[in-house]
Design a protein around this motif. Structure first.
Motif, mmCIF file in Angstrom:
data_model
loop_
_atom_site.group_PDB
_atom_site.id
_atom_site.type_symbol
_atom_site.label_atom_id
_atom_site.label_comp_id
_atom_site.label_asym_id
_atom_site.label_seq_id
_atom_site.Cartn_x
_atom_site.Cartn_y
_atom_site.Cartn_z
ATOM 1 N N GLN A 1 1.791 -1.265 -15.810
ATOM 2 C CA GLN A 1 1.127 -1.172 -14.522
ATOM 3 C C GLN A 1 2.059 -0.605 -13.460
ATOM 4 O OE1 GLN A 1 0.489 -4.190 -16.425
ATOM 5 N NE2 GLN A 1 -1.397 -3.117 -16.992
ATOM 6 N N VAL A 2 1.488 0.180 -12.563
ATOM 7 C CA VAL A 2 2.195 0.625 -11.367
ATOM 8 C C VAL A 2 1.348 0.218 -10.159
ATOM 9 C CG1 VAL A 2 3.377 2.554 -12.484
ATOM 10 C CG2 VAL A 2 1.131 2.913 -11.481
ATOM 11 N N PRO A 3 1.953 0.106 -8.979
ATOM 12 C CA PRO A 3 1.211 -0.364 -7.806
ATOM 13 C C PRO A 3 0.087 0.589 -7.394
ATOM 14 C CG PRO A 3 3.570 -0.587 -7.459
ATOM 15 C CD PRO A 3 3.393 0.242 -8.705
ATOM 16 N N TYR A 4 -0.992 -0.006 -6.883
ATOM 17 C CA TYR A 4 -2.080 0.777 -6.287
ATOM 18 C C TYR A 4 -1.640 1.224 -4.889
ATOM 19 C CZ TYR A 4 -7.024 2.113 -5.809
ATOM 20 O OH TYR A 4 -8.199 2.817 -5.697
ATOM 21 N N ALA A 5 -2.277 2.242 -4.375
ATOM 22 C CA ALA A 5 -1.953 2.743 -3.037
ATOM 23 C C ALA A 5 -2.123 1.640 -1.990
ATOM 24 C CB ALA A 5 -2.864 3.925 -2.684
ATOM 25 N N ASP A 6 -1.133 1.506 -1.101
ATOM 26 C CA ASP A 6 -1.197 0.494 -0.042
ATOM 27 C C ASP A 6 -0.652 1.092 1.242
ATOM 28 O OD1 ASP A 6 -1.229 -1.700 1.584
ATOM 29 O OD2 ASP A 6 0.084 -2.948 0.342
ATOM 30 N N ALA A 7 -1.551 1.674 2.009
ATOM 31 C CA ALA A 7 -1.153 2.341 3.248
ATOM 32 C C ALA A 7 -0.661 1.365 4.303
ATOM 33 C CB ALA A 7 -2.320 3.167 3.798
ATOM 34 N N GLU B 1 5.116 8.744 -6.650
ATOM 35 C CA GLU B 1 6.059 9.556 -7.420
ATOM 36 C C GLU B 1 7.277 8.728 -7.834
ATOM 37 O OE1 GLU B 1 6.512 12.738 -4.551
ATOM 38 O OE2 GLU B 1 5.472 14.125 -5.900
ATOM 39 N N ARG B 2 7.778 7.878 -6.923
ATOM 40 C CA ARG B 2 8.918 7.024 -7.250
ATOM 41 C C ARG B 2 8.532 5.987 -8.311
ATOM 42 N NH1 ARG B 2 9.422 7.113 -1.580
ATOM 43 N NH2 ARG B 2 8.652 4.967 -1.406
ATOM 44 N N ASP B 3 7.319 5.446 -8.194
ATOM 45 C CA ASP B 3 6.857 4.451 -9.175
ATOM 46 C C ASP B 3 6.748 5.067 -10.570
ATOM 47 O OD1 ASP B 3 6.693 2.443 -7.271
ATOM 48 O OD2 ASP B 3 4.581 2.850 -6.812
ATOM 49 N N LEU C 1 -4.842 10.036 -5.369
ATOM 50 C CA LEU C 1 -5.571 10.250 -6.617
ATOM 51 C C LEU C 1 -5.285 11.638 -7.190
ATOM 52 C CD1 LEU C 1 -8.961 8.584 -5.651
ATOM 53 C CD2 LEU C 1 -7.432 7.806 -7.463
ATOM 54 N N GLN C 2 -5.161 12.604 -6.315
ATOM 55 C CA GLN C 2 -4.859 13.957 -6.783
ATOM 56 C C GLN C 2 -3.473 14.029 -7.416
ATOM 57 O OE1 GLN C 2 -5.601 16.116 -3.131
ATOM 58 N NE2 GLN C 2 -7.781 16.402 -3.607
ATOM 59 N N LYS C 3 -2.532 13.235 -6.913
ATOM 60 C CA LYS C 3 -1.198 13.188 -7.508
ATOM 61 C C LYS C 3 -1.255 12.559 -8.911
ATOM 62 C CE LYS C 3 2.192 14.297 -6.304
ATOM 63 N NZ LYS C 3 3.030 15.482 -6.628
ATOM 64 N N ILE C 4 -2.089 11.540 -9.106
ATOM 65 C CA ILE C 4 -2.250 10.962 -10.445
ATOM 66 C C ILE C 4 -2.775 12.027 -11.410
ATOM 67 C CG2 ILE C 4 -3.484 9.242 -11.819
ATOM 68 C CD1 ILE C 4 -3.563 7.461 -9.321
ATOM 69 N N ARG C 5 -3.757 12.803 -10.960
ATOM 70 C CA ARG C 5 -4.296 13.886 -11.780
ATOM 71 C C ARG C 5 -3.187 14.883 -12.150
ATOM 72 N NH1 ARG C 5 -8.151 15.037 -15.239
ATOM 73 N NH2 ARG C 5 -6.147 15.103 -16.299
ATOM 74 N N GLU C 6 -2.362 15.205 -11.189
ATOM 75 C CA GLU C 6 -1.280 16.170 -11.420
ATOM 76 C C GLU C 6 -0.273 15.643 -12.444
ATOM 77 O OE1 GLU C 6 2.651 17.348 -8.975
ATOM 78 O OE2 GLU C 6 0.782 17.569 -7.816
ATOM 79 N N VAL C 7 0.098 14.369 -12.320
ATOM 80 C CA VAL C 7 1.068 13.772 -13.252
ATOM 81 C C VAL C 7 0.485 13.717 -14.666
ATOM 82 C CG1 VAL C 7 2.311 11.643 -13.831
ATOM 83 C CG2 VAL C 7 2.280 12.472 -11.461
ATOM 84 N N CYS C 8 -0.785 13.366 -14.771
ATOM 85 C CA CYS C 8 -1.443 13.355 -16.085
ATOM 86 C C CYS C 8 -1.430 14.738 -16.717
ATOM 87 C CB CYS C 8 -2.874 12.837 -15.958
ATOM 88 S SG CYS C 8 -3.006 11.055 -15.681
ATOM 89 N N ASP C 9 -1.758 15.742 -15.936
ATOM 90 C CA ASP C 9 -1.774 17.118 -16.456
ATOM 91 C C ASP C 9 -0.377 17.550 -16.918
ATOM 92 O OD1 ASP C 9 -4.472 17.370 -15.978
ATOM 93 O OD2 ASP C 9 -4.225 18.367 -14.039
ATOM 94 N N ARG C 10 0.622 17.145 -16.175
ATOM 95 C CA ARG C 10 1.991 17.533 -16.481
ATOM 96 C C ARG C 10 2.448 16.996 -17.839
ATOM 97 N NH1 ARG C 10 5.825 14.918 -12.458
ATOM 98 N NH2 ARG C 10 4.303 15.844 -11.028
ATOM 99 N N HIS C 11 1.957 15.816 -18.208
ATOM 100 C CA HIS C 11 2.446 15.149 -19.414
ATOM 101 C C HIS C 11 1.406 15.047 -20.535
ATOM 102 C CE1 HIS C 11 6.167 14.057 -17.405
ATOM 103 N NE2 HIS C 11 5.481 13.538 -16.394
ATOM 104 N N GLY C 12 0.273 15.713 -20.378
ATOM 105 C CA GLY C 12 -0.751 15.653 -21.417
ATOM 106 C C GLY C 12 -1.384 14.281 -21.559
ATOM 107 N N LYS D 1 11.365 6.364 -16.668
ATOM 108 C CA LYS D 1 12.790 6.269 -16.960
ATOM 109 C C LYS D 1 13.157 4.952 -17.642
ATOM 110 C CE LYS D 1 14.945 9.300 -13.503
ATOM 111 N NZ LYS D 1 15.786 9.326 -12.264
ATOM 112 N N HIS D 2 12.445 3.878 -17.293
ATOM 113 C CA HIS D 2 12.898 2.554 -17.697
ATOM 114 C C HIS D 2 11.962 1.791 -18.637
ATOM 115 C CE1 HIS D 2 16.301 2.604 -14.913
ATOM 116 N NE2 HIS D 2 15.483 3.151 -14.017
#
Length: 438
Positions: free
Chosen positions: A169-175, A193-195, A231-242, A201-202
């Protein structure tokens, strides 16, 4: 049967049902529902701001849906799909294609949101041949063991059950955590991105992750609305790593967010989607949805169902889609949602116990806080809900400590009904807070 005997029967029946099923709030005994209203055993009429937990989007017992059910019973009551094939399930698949994001055009029909999630997870792992799933803290995806492995809205759901360890799990967006003076959207994206960097890495390499699953709007976890860019960043990360992206649209679907689906509200198309709740105006039906190309990699026998895609439920779903289109309920969701949110801002200015107002379409969360500590107050919220019920309006709750009022009326709701419901909420807030030294 007299009202007294009916009341006695309704009061005794919950003792025969498992407490986990029959003891939810407020356990209101009813005899009928229609439009935006429940009719109680006590003879009172209740304005329903729950829609059967975001299910009766077309209103309770819409005449067109009821008629479709009656006509379907004259032909078929049961499939099972695959053993036989029938018109309603094929028509429904064809119609759903027209309202879903482009490319989501192949369906595995089941009965519940949890089943749709199970199907989505199984499909992703089978296709990618990768073992792990990543979900987001606070999301609710269901209570069966597979769905529970990615559900973290409340720890009590997982207690003693040891759900699969093949999840991270990673944290949900919390503005709300954004430092003063910074852009909340940029803050949420950079934190995400940091999460992900820490996760990969770990804890797990991205090459081992089959899917990421997320509620595009946090539902049971508190009606949190993330920035579109998150949400668009999640899509981008998924695309980057298949990695395959799964949207849990069980609660956000069928007009609830002001578009057909939240995917369209946030301009993000997932690889797999789970849909249910509003699909058939209350009949048990759901679907795991993906592209035909993806579904074709899931061979016969790897997943199955006896009751999924029931012909009566499919007929109800077809009528539901017709009603949503003909009565312009998607547009009404957007218009009435904005109207309700504006009125709630006036209530917030009047009542210190209202924290944030979280709204997208007719998916509205009203946070109840202790004005001194600014922390959510679930106990106070229950008193407010009970007072509203006493005055004839039914709300529901969400959030990790039950601190957020869910306002999710049928999409048929009118301004007059919103005004009536919020007038009661205003009265309840005034009366309850006057009893407390806050």
């Amino acid at each position: 049967m007299t009202q007294a005997s009916l009341t006695q029967l309704m009061n005794s029946l919950p003792d025969l049902l498992a407490p986990s099923m029959a003891k939810d709030h407020p356990n209101l005994p009813v005899v009928k529902a229609e439009g935006c209203y429940y009719y109680g055993v006590d003879g009172k009429t209740y304005l329903d701001f729950t829609s059967g937990i975001a299910t009766a989007n077309t209103g309770h017992r819409h005449p067109k849906v009821v008629q479709a059910i009656k006509e379907s019973v004259d032909h078929l009551m049961h499939g099972p799909s695959g053993v036989i094939m029938y018109k309603s399930i094929l028509q429904l698949a064809e119609e759903l294609k027209t309202v879903l994001p482009r490319g989501l055009d192949c369906f595995f029909f089941a009965n519940s949101g949890t089943e749709a999630i199970e199907g989505a997870l199984k499909l992703a792992k089978y296709v990618t041949q990768r073992p792990y799933a990543v979900s987001f803290m606070g999301c609710f995806h269901g209570r069966s063991l597979g769905a529970l492995s990615v559900t973290t809205s409340k720890s009590k759901y997982r207690k003693f059950l040891q759900p699969s360890g093949l999840t991270y799990q990673v944290p949900y967006a919390d503005a709300t955590q954004c430092p003063k003076g910074e852009d909340p959207e940029i803050y949420c994206v950079e934190k995400l991105e940091r999460d992900f960097d820490t996760l990969f890495k770990h804890q797990v390499t991205p090459e081992e992750v089959a899917c990421m699953i997320v509620e595009p709007v946090l539902g049971e976890g508190g009606y949190v609305i993330p920035p579109k860019a998150w949400l668009q960043k999640i899509r981008e990360v998924c695309d980057r790593h298949g990695i395959l992206l799964i949207f849990d649209e069980v609660q956000t679907g069928f007009g609830r967010t002001g578009e057909w689906f939240a995917a369209q509200t946030f301009d993000v198309t997932p690889d797999i989607m789970a849909i249910a709740k509003g699909i058939a105006s209350g009949l048990p039906l759901s679907a795991t949805v993906a592209s035909k190309k993806l579904m074709e990699k899931w061979p016969i026998g790897t997943h199955g169902t006896t009751f999924g895609g029931n012909p009566i439920a499919c007929s109800a779903a077809l009528a539901t889609l017709d009603v949503l289109k003909e009565e312009k309920l998607i547009e009404n969701s957007k218009e009435m949602g904005k109207y309700a949110a504006d009125q709630l801002q006036h209530l917030k200015a009047k009542h210190e116990v209202i924290g944030s107002i979280r709204s997208v379409g007719l998916m509205i969360g009203i946070e109840i806080i202790n004005p001194k500590t600014k922390q959510g107050d679930g106990s106070l919220l229950l008193e407010i809900l009970d007072k509203c019920l006493e005055k004839g309006v039914l709300f529901y709750l969400c959030g990790n400590s039950g601190e957020v009022i869910r306002m999710i009326p049928p999409l048929t709701i009118t301004k007059e009904e919103i005004d009536a419901g919020l007038r009661v909420l205003d009265e309840a807030l005034t009366e309850i807070t006057s009893l407390h030294v806050i």
